[in-house]
Write a protein that holds these residues in place. Structure first.
Motif, PDB file in Angstrom:
ATOM      1  N   VAL A  62       0.839  -1.204   0.000  1.00 30.37           N
ATOM      2  CA  VAL A  62       0.000   0.000   0.000  1.00 30.37           C
ATOM      3  C   VAL A  62       0.870   1.249   0.000  1.00 30.37           C
ATOM      4  O   VAL A  62       0.596   2.211  -0.733  1.00 30.37           O
ATOM      5  CB  VAL A  62      -0.956   0.001   1.212  1.00 30.37           C
ATOM      6  CG1 VAL A  62      -1.676   1.340   1.331  1.00 30.37           C
ATOM      7  CG2 VAL A  62      -1.973  -1.129   1.091  1.00 30.37           C
ATOM      8  N   ARG A  63       1.942   1.247   0.785  1.00 27.24           N
ATOM      9  CA  ARG A  63       2.840   2.407   0.804  1.00 27.24           C
ATOM     10  C   ARG A  63       3.463   2.657  -0.570  1.00 27.24           C
ATOM     11  O   ARG A  63       3.618   3.809  -0.991  1.00 27.24           O
ATOM     12  CB  ARG A  63       3.928   2.207   1.855  1.00 27.24           C
ATOM     13  CG  ARG A  63       3.436   2.424   3.282  1.00 27.24           C
ATOM     14  CD  ARG A  63       4.551   2.343   4.303  1.00 27.24           C
ATOM     15  NE  ARG A  63       4.885   0.961   4.610  1.00 27.24           N
ATOM     16  CZ  ARG A  63       6.047   0.395   4.346  1.00 27.24           C
ATOM     17  NH1 ARG A  63       7.005   1.079   3.740  1.00 27.24           N
ATOM     18  NH2 ARG A  63       6.278  -0.872   4.674  1.00 27.24           N
ATOM     19  N   PHE A  70       1.058   9.399  -5.468  1.00 24.99           N
ATOM     20  CA  PHE A  70       0.984  10.683  -4.753  1.00 24.99           C
ATOM     21  C   PHE A  70       2.365  11.114  -4.261  1.00 24.99           C
ATOM     22  O   PHE A  70       2.527  11.507  -3.112  1.00 24.99           O
ATOM     23  CB  PHE A  70       0.026  10.572  -3.563  1.00 24.99           C
ATOM     24  CG  PHE A  70      -1.371  10.209  -3.918  1.00 24.99           C
ATOM     25  CD1 PHE A  70      -2.238  11.148  -4.468  1.00 24.99           C
ATOM     26  CD2 PHE A  70      -1.839   8.921  -3.700  1.00 24.99           C
ATOM     27  CE1 PHE A  70      -3.543  10.806  -4.781  1.00 24.99           C
ATOM     28  CE2 PHE A  70      -3.147   8.569  -4.016  1.00 24.99           C
ATOM     29  CZ  PHE A  70      -3.998   9.516  -4.565  1.00 24.99           C
ATOM     30  N   SER A  71       3.345  11.057  -5.129  1.00 19.25           N
ATOM     31  CA  SER A  71       4.726  11.305  -4.710  1.00 19.25           C
ATOM     32  C   SER A  71       4.904  12.659  -4.034  1.00 19.25           C
ATOM     33  O   SER A  71       5.611  12.777  -3.018  1.00 19.25           O
ATOM     34  CB  SER A  71       5.663  11.196  -5.912  1.00 19.25           C
ATOM     35  OG  SER A  71       5.257  12.090  -6.947  1.00 19.25           O
ATOM     36  N   GLU A  72       4.245  13.702  -4.556  1.00 18.45           N
ATOM     37  CA  GLU A  72       4.387  15.035  -3.982  1.00 18.45           C
ATOM     38  C   GLU A  72       3.678  15.163  -2.644  1.00 18.45           C
ATOM     39  O   GLU A  72       4.037  16.015  -1.828  1.00 18.45           O
ATOM     40  CB  GLU A  72       3.855  16.088  -4.953  1.00 18.45           C
ATOM     41  CG  GLU A  72       4.647  16.215  -6.243  1.00 18.45           C
ATOM     42  CD  GLU A  72       4.115  17.329  -7.119  1.00 18.45           C
ATOM     43  OE1 GLU A  72       3.782  18.408  -6.590  1.00 18.45           O
ATOM     44  OE2 GLU A  72       4.031  17.125  -8.345  1.00 18.45           O
ATOM     45  N   ARG A  73       2.674  14.353  -2.395  1.00 18.42           N
ATOM     46  CA  ARG A  73       1.910  14.418  -1.145  1.00 18.42           C
ATOM     47  C   ARG A  73       1.987  13.097  -0.389  1.00 18.42           C
ATOM     48  O   ARG A  73       1.068  12.748   0.353  1.00 18.42           O
ATOM     49  CB  ARG A  73       0.432  14.742  -1.443  1.00 18.42           C
ATOM     50  CG  ARG A  73       0.164  16.000  -2.217  1.00 18.42           C
ATOM     51  CD  ARG A  73       0.674  17.265  -1.534  1.00 18.42           C
ATOM     52  NE  ARG A  73       0.226  17.449  -0.174  1.00 18.42           N
ATOM     53  CZ  ARG A  73      -0.924  18.033   0.166  1.00 18.42           C
ATOM     54  NH1 ARG A  73      -1.747  18.471  -0.772  1.00 18.42           N
ATOM     55  NH2 ARG A  73      -1.237  18.207   1.430  1.00 18.42           N
ATOM     56  N   ASP A 186      -9.823  12.611  -7.832  1.00 23.56           N
ATOM     57  CA  ASP A 186      -9.733  13.719  -8.777  1.00 23.56           C
ATOM     58  C   ASP A 186      -8.260  14.027  -9.050  1.00 23.56           C
ATOM     59  O   ASP A 186      -7.546  14.528  -8.181  1.00 23.56           O
ATOM     60  CB  ASP A 186     -10.435  14.943  -8.178  1.00 23.56           C
ATOM     61  CG  ASP A 186     -10.470  16.131  -9.125  1.00 23.56           C
ATOM     62  OD1 ASP A 186      -9.740  16.118 -10.139  1.00 23.56           O
ATOM     63  OD2 ASP A 186     -11.217  17.092  -8.841  1.00 23.56           O
ATOM     64  N   LYS A 187      -7.812  13.753 -10.241  1.00 19.23           N
ATOM     65  CA  LYS A 187      -6.404  13.913 -10.594  1.00 19.23           C
ATOM     66  C   LYS A 187      -6.023  15.361 -10.900  1.00 19.23           C
ATOM     67  O   LYS A 187      -4.855  15.653 -11.143  1.00 19.23           O
ATOM     68  CB  LYS A 187      -6.062  13.016 -11.783  1.00 19.23           C
ATOM     69  CG  LYS A 187      -6.259  11.533 -11.502  1.00 19.23           C
ATOM     70  CD  LYS A 187      -6.028  10.691 -12.737  1.00 19.23           C
ATOM     71  CE  LYS A 187      -6.198   9.204 -12.428  1.00 19.23           C
ATOM     72  NZ  LYS A 187      -7.565   8.887 -11.957  1.00 19.23           N
ATOM     73  N   SER A 188      -6.981  16.264 -10.867  1.00 17.32           N
ATOM     74  CA  SER A 188      -6.699  17.658 -11.196  1.00 17.32           C
ATOM     75  C   SER A 188      -6.279  18.489  -9.986  1.00 17.32           C
ATOM     76  O   SER A 188      -5.955  19.668 -10.140  1.00 17.32           O
ATOM     77  CB  SER A 188      -7.924  18.303 -11.844  1.00 17.32           C
ATOM     78  OG  SER A 188      -8.979  18.439 -10.900  1.00 17.32           O
ATOM     79  N   THR A 189      -6.292  17.902  -8.788  1.00 12.07           N
ATOM     80  CA  THR A 189      -5.946  18.643  -7.584  1.00 12.07           C
ATOM     81  C   THR A 189      -4.880  17.900  -6.793  1.00 12.07           C
ATOM     82  O   THR A 189      -4.818  16.664  -6.813  1.00 12.07           O
ATOM     83  CB  THR A 189      -7.184  18.880  -6.698  1.00 12.07           C
ATOM     84  OG1 THR A 189      -6.787  19.497  -5.469  1.00 12.07           O
ATOM     85  CG2 THR A 189      -7.893  17.572  -6.382  1.00 12.07           C
ATOM     86  N   LEU A 190      -4.045  18.647  -6.067  1.00 16.91           N
ATOM     87  CA  LEU A 190      -3.017  18.029  -5.223  1.00 16.91           C
ATOM     88  C   LEU A 190      -3.585  17.529  -3.901  1.00 16.91           C
ATOM     89  O   LEU A 190      -2.907  16.825  -3.157  1.00 16.91           O
ATOM     90  CB  LEU A 190      -1.880  19.025  -4.956  1.00 16.91           C
ATOM     91  CG  LEU A 190      -0.903  19.267  -6.103  1.00 16.91           C
ATOM     92  CD1 LEU A 190       0.088  20.373  -5.736  1.00 16.91           C
ATOM     93  CD2 LEU A 190      -0.159  17.988  -6.469  1.00 16.91           C
ATOM     94  N   SER A 191      -4.829  17.907  -3.591  1.00 22.30           N
ATOM     95  CA  SER A 191      -5.460  17.479  -2.336  1.00 22.30           C
ATOM     96  C   SER A 191      -6.790  16.808  -2.652  1.00 22.30           C
ATOM     97  O   SER A 191      -7.861  17.397  -2.456  1.00 22.30           O
ATOM     98  CB  SER A 191      -5.668  18.680  -1.412  1.00 22.30           C
ATOM     99  OG  SER A 191      -4.452  19.330  -1.127  1.00 22.30           O
ATOM    100  N   PRO A 192      -6.742  15.567  -3.136  1.00 20.25           N
ATOM    101  CA  PRO A 192      -7.970  14.953  -3.646  1.00 20.25           C
ATOM    102  C   PRO A 192      -8.738  14.081  -2.655  1.00 20.25           C
ATOM    103  O   PRO A 192      -9.865  13.678  -2.949  1.00 20.25           O
ATOM    104  CB  PRO A 192      -7.457  14.084  -4.801  1.00 20.25           C
ATOM    105  CG  PRO A 192      -6.092  13.653  -4.341  1.00 20.25           C
ATOM    106  CD  PRO A 192      -5.549  14.785  -3.513  1.00 20.25           C
TER     107      PRO A 192
END
Length: 204
Positions: A62-63, A70-73, A186-192
């Motif tokens: 899972v990690r 979500f590498s950036e988050r 939602d792939k358009s936001t960094l906080s989905p």
């Protein structure tokens, strides 16, 4: 990243919680366990404290999926999954209720999480981020009918009820949950996503 605040967070919790705190569990990266243990030493004479590695709470599979997508988050998403995994697993959540508190969230006034009738208090917030609720509604159309948000950076959980909810929604394992998220976020936001607070609170 919030280690420097951890002693203050716990000190404020013990000072201002109107409900008894019987033990404390902390989930942290394996590389930071020793540092975390040292920071918590002043509290050990007050109650039982256990530090867990996030590697033990959330499986490597899972990690890896979280890291790849979500590498950036990564840390932000992993924290959510670690909270869910902790509550779901009776090995960790062997008591009821459980208060989950972000490491950088400090109480500033007396706060009751369970009222005098032994009922859980749900704290509403104004942080209504639409992608969270678009995702949750894909689990069930009965969720999120009102514009209520519960992202207060803390939540009291009743583990038995939590497991029932996630079982009814067919996300009762971390593998099911991550697969649902990856197929629907939602792939358009960094906080989905907000899987640790909103799913449970919206159902309740």
């Amino acid at each position: 990243k919030d280690f420097e605040l951890l002693p203050l967070t716990l000190g404020q919790l013990l000072k201002y919680s109107l409900n008894k705190i019987s033990k404390i569990s902390v989930v942290t990266p394996f590389s930071q366990i020793a540092e975390c243990e040292e920071l918590l030493n002043p509290f050990r004479n007050k109650m039982m404290i256990t530090v867990y590695s996030e590697d033990d709470v959330v499986s490597s599979e899972v990690r890896e999926k979280i890291r790849n997508v979500f590498s950036e988050r990564y840390g932000w998403v992993l924290q959510q999954f670690a909270t869910v995994a902790f509550i779901q697993n009776e090995k960790y959540s062997d008591s009821e209720p459980i208060l989950a508190l972000d490491a950088d969230t400090c109480l500033t006034r007396p706060t009751a999480f369970i009222n005098s009738k032994n009922e859980q208090i749900l704290f509403t917030t104004t942080e209504f981020h639409q992608p969270y609720y678009d995702l949750i509604k894909k689990l069930s159309n009965d969720l999120c009918e009102e514009r209520l948000s519960f992202i207060g950076h803390h939540m009291v959980y009743q583990p038995t009820m939590f497991r029932i909810i996630f079982n009814l929604l067919d996300i009762d394992t971390m593998e099911k949950l991550i697969n649902f998220v990856l197929e629907n976020y939602d792939k358009s936001t960094l906080s989905p996503i907000c899987v640790e607070y909103e799913i449970y609170a919206q159902w309740m």
